[in-house]
Design a protein around this motif. Structure first.
Motif, mmCIF file in Angstrom:
data_model
loop_
_atom_site.group_PDB
_atom_site.id
_atom_site.type_symbol
_atom_site.label_atom_id
_atom_site.label_comp_id
_atom_site.label_asym_id
_atom_site.label_seq_id
_atom_site.Cartn_x
_atom_site.Cartn_y
_atom_site.Cartn_z
ATOM 1 N N SER A 153 0.838 -1.207 0.000
ATOM 2 C CA SER A 153 0.000 0.000 0.000
ATOM 3 C C SER A 153 0.866 1.247 0.000
ATOM 4 N N GLN A 182 -7.777 0.110 -0.476
ATOM 5 C CA GLN A 182 -7.973 -1.203 0.157
ATOM 6 C C GLN A 182 -9.255 -1.217 0.993
ATOM 7 N N ASP A 215 -5.703 -1.104 -4.916
ATOM 8 C CA ASP A 215 -5.182 -1.840 -3.762
ATOM 9 C C ASP A 215 -6.151 -2.963 -3.421
HETATM 10 MG MG MG Z 1 -2.145 -2.707 2.105
#
Ligand code: MG
Ligand code: ATP
Lengths: 221, 442
Positions: free
Chosen positions: A45, A90, A166
């Motif tokens: 990330s 994410q 992500d």
């Molecule tokens: Mg991550």
């Protein structure tokens, strides 16, 4: 073209210093569909954030579309994010106070564009992720997979040159995940959108042009 | 562009009904309270009819007669300095005693003799308004406060005559039984406030008076104008008029040619008191006349303090502190609300930045949200303030005084709230618009 040279990122807390990325070199040519894999906490990330200009590297240089990035604030970087980049986070990060279609419209709000045109493009993007019937819902009325798809619609609505995703299929069943991969692949092949995707799924990774593996903040392949 | 921000603001505010309600309530209630306080303050201190020239007025509320006497003289041993040497002195006298004094209003005769024709006085009036008179109406007793005065009274005070006229100098000279009544009395006694009431008779005590005029309720709270019925002073009980004494039931008001002359008039009155020949007075030796401007008089009355300068300080320092607090507390509340709202939306700001919002658009967004709140809250506050003031006026909650609504003051307060709202929304938003997006989204 995204070019990272010797990029390091360290987080300093009171006691320890975490090196999330260590002297990482990576270049992503235009039109590439790249996947990134690695164990949890290895810095995937962080890498994506740095490529997307929403985080500053501690060291090293970032060159986007031939321009070295020097400032992470101001209207220039804002315009760049708005026109060139599309994020799929994410954990979605939808705005709960706005309806689904308003969430999707968000990137267009910062462009010179009429309200009708914005709405049309947003509904179009929702259609492509199969969520037209949820346009007036609010994020807290959606399932995890549906939120994920709203996030994808928001990322693609502005037709960015680069999409940073992500784990875009992390919350979806394999069927839905396959559909999302279809959408991304089509964006990549039809419009030439550069896509960088973090994934834990080997099969998804195999569908992309290239795979980069990270481990403890370092590139291992 | 503006439309975008406006619709966005409305969307967000609609989505957060509780927050929106609290903010609107805060803004409108703050405005209402502020408006109420200022209109009450305005009624007390402002220059409103019938005391539009209040700043030019000098009031003579009372006189104090004093006798200082020494009933004991001590001879004490002491040491005094003499030619640089200390001398023992057994002849020093210390006198101890007391003071008798009498404070009260003034006799007409005294005013008539000593206080006519002061310098720089444009007009002046003598009046007596500390009495009451009863009127009987269908077995119901109406008690009204009286004001006995001269024709110049209507010159000094600019009463708003709804119908009829003030009584004239001729009527005063002839001791005509004419009366000017307030609209409240007209409504109570005659059941109507119309031109028909003029010329009709009203029984006050044992006498009948003809109504000469009806005046509107004052926008000003002062005891020199708060009578219910106004009659020529020549119709007052003769004993009250024909006393040779200094004290009696009368007061005086002098209207200076200009505000700047009030101090001179007060000095002249003090001088007259000092040089007044008290040999005719059996009980007292010194005369003091309390001449005061309106604010001094007001302060002295409220604070029960004779020293006028002192009274002014005593009254205004706490009053201003209190007012500041009154304004500050709800404002702080609004600021707090506004600040916490911005911080609550840190991740929203970060998301917007990630998708291309620059600091300016973030600021605009909060600016518009604050503006929408202030405008809507302002409108509600306006309605509340108007309703409250009307309610107070309609039900005589403040006695005879009417509250006035000042649009100018309202706009000032609205601006004040808008400025604080903006600062409290924009400063945190400015800070937030610079935060690192990735950190805010973790
Ligand atoms: Mg991550
Ligand atoms: N703000 C921060 N302060 C301190 N350490 C941080 C911070 N953000 C990230 N880290 C650390 O940096 C490392 C990399 O984090 P990152 O979120 O990039 O991992 P990731 O590869 O995306 O993991 P996952 O697959 O679980 O999402 C982790 O060890 C994490 O603990």
């Amino acid at each position: 073209m995204i070019e990272l040279t010797n990029v390091s990122k360290s987080y300093r807390t009171d006691t320890i210093e975490t090196l999330a990325l260590q002297r990482l070199n990576l270049s992503v040519p235009d039109g590439e569909f790249l996947s990134i894999m690695g164990p949890s906490g290895c810095g995937k990330s962080t890498l994506l954030n740095i490529m997307g200009l929403i985080d500053e590297p501690s060291e090293g240089s970032v060159v986007l579309a031939g321009q070295p990035v020097t400032s992470y604030n101001g209207s220039k970087v804002a315009r760049f994010r708005n026109e060139q980049l599309g994020f799929i986070f994410q954990s979605f990060h939808l705005i709960n106070d706005l309806s689904v279609v308003d969430n999707v419209e968000l990137p267009l709000l910062y462009r010179k564009m009429g309200g009708k045109e914005r709405r049309r493009l947003a509904l179009d993007a929702l259609e492509r992720v199969g969520l037209s019937n949820r346009a007036t819902h609010f994020p807290n009325q959606l399932s995890g997979g549906q939120k994920q798809r709203v996030a994808i619609a928001r990322a693609i609505v502005g037709r960015p040159n680069i999409i940073l995703a992500d784990e875009p299929t992390g919350n979806l069943d394999s069927h839905m995940g396959g559909e999302i991969m279809d959408i991304l692949t089509r964006l990549n092949t039809d419009l030439g959108t550069t896509i960088v995707m973090v994934t834990h799924d080997e099969r998804m990774a195999r569908m992309t042009h290239r795979l980069v593996r990270l481990s403890d903040g370092e590139r291992v392949s | 562009m503006i439309k975008n921000y406006l619709t966005l603001a409305l969307k967000v505010l609609r989505r957060k009904p509780f927050y929106t309600f609290v903010s609107l309530f805060g803004i409108s209630f703050t405005l209402m309270i502020l408006m109420l306080i200022t209109s009450m303050g305005d009624a007390m201190f402002g220059a409103n009819p019938p005391m539009t020239d209040v700043n030019k007025m000098v009031f003579l509320p009372q006189a104090e007669r004093i006798l200082q006497f020494y009933d004991t003289t001590y001879v004490v041993d002491s040491v005094r300095m003499d030619d640089g040497r200390m001398r023992y002195d057994s002849t020093a006298n210390v006198r101890e005693g007391g003071m008798n004094n009498s404070t009260g209003n003034l006799a007409f005769h005294f005013l008539d003799q000593t206080l006519r024709g002061l310098d720089r006085v444009a007009s002046y009036t003598f009046y007596s308004n500390d009495g009451f008179v009863d009127a009987y109406l269908d077995g119901r007793k109406l008690t009204m406060s009286t004001c006995y005065t001269d024709a110049d009274y209507w010159e000094v005070f600019d009463f708003d005559f709804l119908y009829g006229q003030p009584f004239t100098a001729d009527a005063v000279a002839g001791a005509d039984k004419v009366v000017v009544i307030t609209e409240v009395v007209a409504r109570e006694y005659f059941g109507e406030v119309t031109a028909d009431v003029i010329g009709r008779e009203i029984a006050l005590g044992r006498e009948r008076f003809t109504v000469a005029g009806i005046v509107a309720r004052p926008y000003k709270d002062d005891d020199s104008i708060n009578g219910d019925v106004f009659m020529p002073y020549t119709t007052i009980d003769n004993r009250k008029l024909q006393s040779d004494n200094i004290s009696g039931p009368f007061n005086a008001v002098f209207k200076a040619e200009d505000k700047a002359h009030t101090a001179g008039i007060i000095d002249e009155i003090h001088f007259i008191a000092e040089t007044y020949d008290m040999s005719g007075d059996e009980d007292y030796e010194i005369l003091k006349l309390t001449a005061a401007t309106a604010t001094e008089k007001m302060a002295a009355e409220i604070m029960q303090e004779d020293d006028l300068r002192q009274a002014k300080l005593l009254l205004f320092i706490p009053l201003i502190t209190l007012l500041t607090l009154f304004v500050a507390l709800p404002l702080i509340n609004l600021i707090n609300l506004s600040v916490s709202r911005v911080y609550e939306r840190r991740s929203e700001i970060a998301v917007r930045k990630a998708f291309g919002a620059d600091s300016r658009s973030i600021l605009y967004q909060f600016l518009f949200e604050n503006m929408v709140l202030t405008v809507i809250g302002g409108l509600i506050g306006l309605a509340l303030a108007l309703l409250l003031i009307r309610y107070i006026n309609a039900n005589d909650l403040l006695g005879i005084v009417r509250l006035a609504f000042s649009a100018r003051v309202f706009v000032y307060f609205l601006l004040l709230i808008a400025v604080f709202g903006l600062l409290s929304g924009l400063l945190p938003a400015l800070r937030m618009s610079r935060t690192n997006v990735a950190d805010a989204l973790r």
